[in-house]
Write a protein that holds these residues in place. Structure first.
Motif, short mmCIF file in Angstrom:
data_model
loop_
_atom_site.label_atom_id
_atom_site.label_comp_id
_atom_site.label_asym_id
_atom_site.label_seq_id
_atom_site.Cartn_x
_atom_site.Cartn_y
_atom_site.Cartn_z
N HIS A 3 -18.93 71.03 17.12
CA HIS A 3 -18.54 70.82 15.73
C HIS A 3 -17.37 71.75 15.38
CE1 HIS A 3 -22.14 68.37 14.95
NE2 HIS A 3 -22.76 69.24 15.71
N MET A 4 -16.25 71.12 15.06
CA MET A 4 -15.03 71.85 14.72
C MET A 4 -15.00 72.13 13.22
SD MET A 4 -13.73 71.62 17.80
CE MET A 4 -11.99 72.04 17.69
N GLY A 5 -14.21 73.13 12.84
CA GLY A 5 -14.08 73.39 11.42
C GLY A 5 -13.20 74.58 11.11
N HIS A 6 -13.24 74.98 9.85
CA HIS A 6 -12.41 76.07 9.35
C HIS A 6 -13.24 76.96 8.44
CE1 HIS A 6 -8.87 73.80 10.73
NE2 HIS A 6 -9.42 72.74 10.15
N ILE A 7 -12.97 78.26 8.46
CA ILE A 7 -13.67 79.24 7.61
C ILE A 7 -12.63 80.12 6.95
CG2 ILE A 7 -15.32 81.16 7.54
CD1 ILE A 7 -16.54 80.04 10.14
N SER A 8 -12.80 80.37 5.66
CA SER A 8 -11.90 81.24 4.91
C SER A 8 -12.71 82.25 4.12
CB SER A 8 -11.02 80.41 3.96
OG SER A 8 -10.04 81.20 3.33
N GLU A 45 -7.89 73.89 14.12
CA GLU A 45 -9.32 74.04 13.89
C GLU A 45 -9.97 74.85 14.99
OE1 GLU A 45 -8.75 70.08 16.04
OE2 GLU A 45 -7.78 71.16 14.40
N SER A 46 -11.14 75.39 14.68
CA SER A 46 -11.91 76.20 15.62
C SER A 46 -13.24 75.52 15.90
CB SER A 46 -12.16 77.59 15.01
OG SER A 46 -13.00 78.38 15.83
N ILE A 47 -13.76 75.67 17.11
CA ILE A 47 -15.12 75.20 17.37
C ILE A 47 -16.08 76.18 16.70
CG2 ILE A 47 -16.88 74.71 19.10
CD1 ILE A 47 -14.67 74.04 21.07
N LEU A 48 -16.90 75.67 15.80
CA LEU A 48 -17.85 76.51 15.08
C LEU A 48 -19.23 76.52 15.74
CD1 LEU A 48 -17.00 75.51 11.37
CD2 LEU A 48 -15.97 77.30 12.80
N VAL A 49 -19.69 75.35 16.16
CA VAL A 49 -21.06 75.23 16.70
C VAL A 49 -21.03 74.31 17.91
CG1 VAL A 49 -23.42 74.45 16.25
CG2 VAL A 49 -22.11 75.58 14.43
N LYS A 50 -21.77 74.70 18.95
CA LYS A 50 -22.02 73.83 20.10
C LYS A 50 -23.51 73.52 20.17
CE LYS A 50 -18.20 75.29 23.11
NZ LYS A 50 -17.83 75.87 24.43
N GLU A 51 -23.84 72.28 20.47
CA GLU A 51 -25.23 71.86 20.61
C GLU A 51 -25.48 71.44 22.05
OE1 GLU A 51 -26.60 69.02 17.77
OE2 GLU A 51 -25.40 69.88 16.14
N TYR A 52 -26.58 71.95 22.61
CA TYR A 52 -26.95 71.65 23.99
C TYR A 52 -28.28 70.90 24.01
CZ TYR A 52 -23.39 75.03 25.33
OH TYR A 52 -22.19 75.69 25.50
N ARG A 53 -28.37 69.91 24.86
CA ARG A 53 -29.61 69.17 25.07
C ARG A 53 -29.91 69.22 26.57
NH1 ARG A 53 -32.35 65.26 22.02
NH2 ARG A 53 -30.68 65.49 20.48
N GLY A 54 -31.07 69.81 26.90
CA GLY A 54 -31.43 69.94 28.32
C GLY A 54 -30.42 70.75 29.10
N GLY A 55 -29.76 71.71 28.44
CA GLY A 55 -28.80 72.56 29.11
C GLY A 55 -27.41 71.97 29.23
#
Length: 332
Positions: free
Chosen positions: A18-23, A2-12
């Motif tokens: 969020h891991m996932g797959h895209i085709s 799997e690949s990391i698709l999205v990272k969320e930051y709070r206060g830096g």
């Protein structure tokens, strides 16, 4: 992998990844771009709804019952039970003679917050027609009634219409029927497990129906996808990613529960399917923006429309900005 698709930051500080797959597949069914495992096997959930509508439309329910394009669109929908959704569903029941209690989907409150509050304020109760899958159920029931099939077990995997749906999905995804896994969806219907690459292939054919050999299936796909593009609010509702995308008539799009989202691009002749592994849907808008940007999608206004609706700002309950999200995957 799997690949990391999205990272969320709070206060830096990094709070979530969020891991996932895209085709992404081309018209020959081959992978043209991906992140993670393009062949990851995922359940379709509600992304299968356009395919589940094909047998009935192909079989003639539009002509038999005098159905409108609005009523066709909601058969492929995960509606939010806003007033215009319920009006459309009740119109189907009036034309077909089907009763609300004939659906096996559970009585629910509307998904749309305003509609739900209106029902509760009026001291209304849960209804099956409020369930987001009600249009799909009415479509299958209408076809079963027209064909003289049993109505009480219409959701069973061995029912004639469910078998026809499975065969349609196999045809569209270029799989054999026995290559598609089966489970039970939240609404009680069979749900399908197949590689993201196969699901992307099926969506590529929704966008490019000239690739479908069977005339009746091709004509049904054209009718269903045209209805989805003509009435995008009926497919989801206000603020839904697929509804926003369907305003672009070059795109056919539909999401599914537990993080599955699919779209087909007509001019580019591409099918795209992705899965957020933790089942979250909040990241869909961000991921779609990044995919369309990375493939150089020409309709920049569509990307801007999605960006305006799904900004990377993270806000708290009072609407104050407390963080941001970043898409970090690179298609290869």
């Amino acid at each position: 992998m799997e690949s990391i698709l999205v990272k969320e930051y709070r206060g830096g500080t990094l709070e979530c990844a969020h891991m996932g797959h895209i085709s992404i597949v081309g018209e020959d069914g081959n992978i043209v771009s991906s992140a993670g495992d393009p062949h990851f096997v995922a359940f379709t959930r509600s992304s299968a709804k356009p395919f589940q509508a094909i047998p009935g439309i192909r079989g003639g329910i539009i002509e038999h019952y005098g159905l409108s394009d609005q009523e066709v669109a909601i058969m492929a929908a995960s509606h939010a039970a806003e007033p215009y959704h319920i009006e459309t569903l009740e119109s189907i029941m009036a034309k077909t003679g089907l009763e609300e209690n004939g659906m096996i989907c559970a009585p629910s409150y509307p998904l749309n917050e305003s509609a739900r509050e209106s029902v509760i304020r009026a001291q209304g109760s849960k209804r099956r027609v409020f369930h987001n899958c009600a249009g799909k159920h009415l479509g299958v029931l209408a076809y079963s009634k027209m064909k003289g099939y049993s109505l009480h077990d219409y959701a069973g995997k061995d029912h004639q219409v469910q078998q026809e749906i499975l065969e349609v999905l196999a045809e569209m995804s270029e799989l054999q029927v026995d290559q598609i896994g089966l489970g039970t969806d939240g609404c009680g219907f069979p749900v399908f497990a197949l590689p993201l690459s196969a699901l992307a292939t099926a969506y590529m054919k929704l966008a490019c129906p000239d690739l479908i050999e069977d005339d009746a299936t091709r004509n049904a796909v054209v009718r269903i996808t045209n209805a989805m593009n003509r009435y995008p609010e009926l497919v989801g509702g206000n603020g839904r990613v697929d509804t926003v995308l369907l305003h672009d008539h070059n795109i056919v799009a539909k999401g599914g529960f537990k993080g599955v989202f699919c779209l087909g691009l007509r001019k580019e002749r591409l099918g795209i399917a992705f899965k957020v592994l933790d089942g979250s849907e909040e990241e869909w808008g961000w991921i779609v923006q990044a995919i369309l940007g990375q493939i150089g999608y020409e309709h920049k206004e569509t990307i801007e429309r999605v960006r305006a609706q799904f900004t990377n700002r993270i806000v708290n309950d009072a609407g104050l900005e407390v963080g941001h999200a970043e898409t970090v995957f690179k298609l290869v």
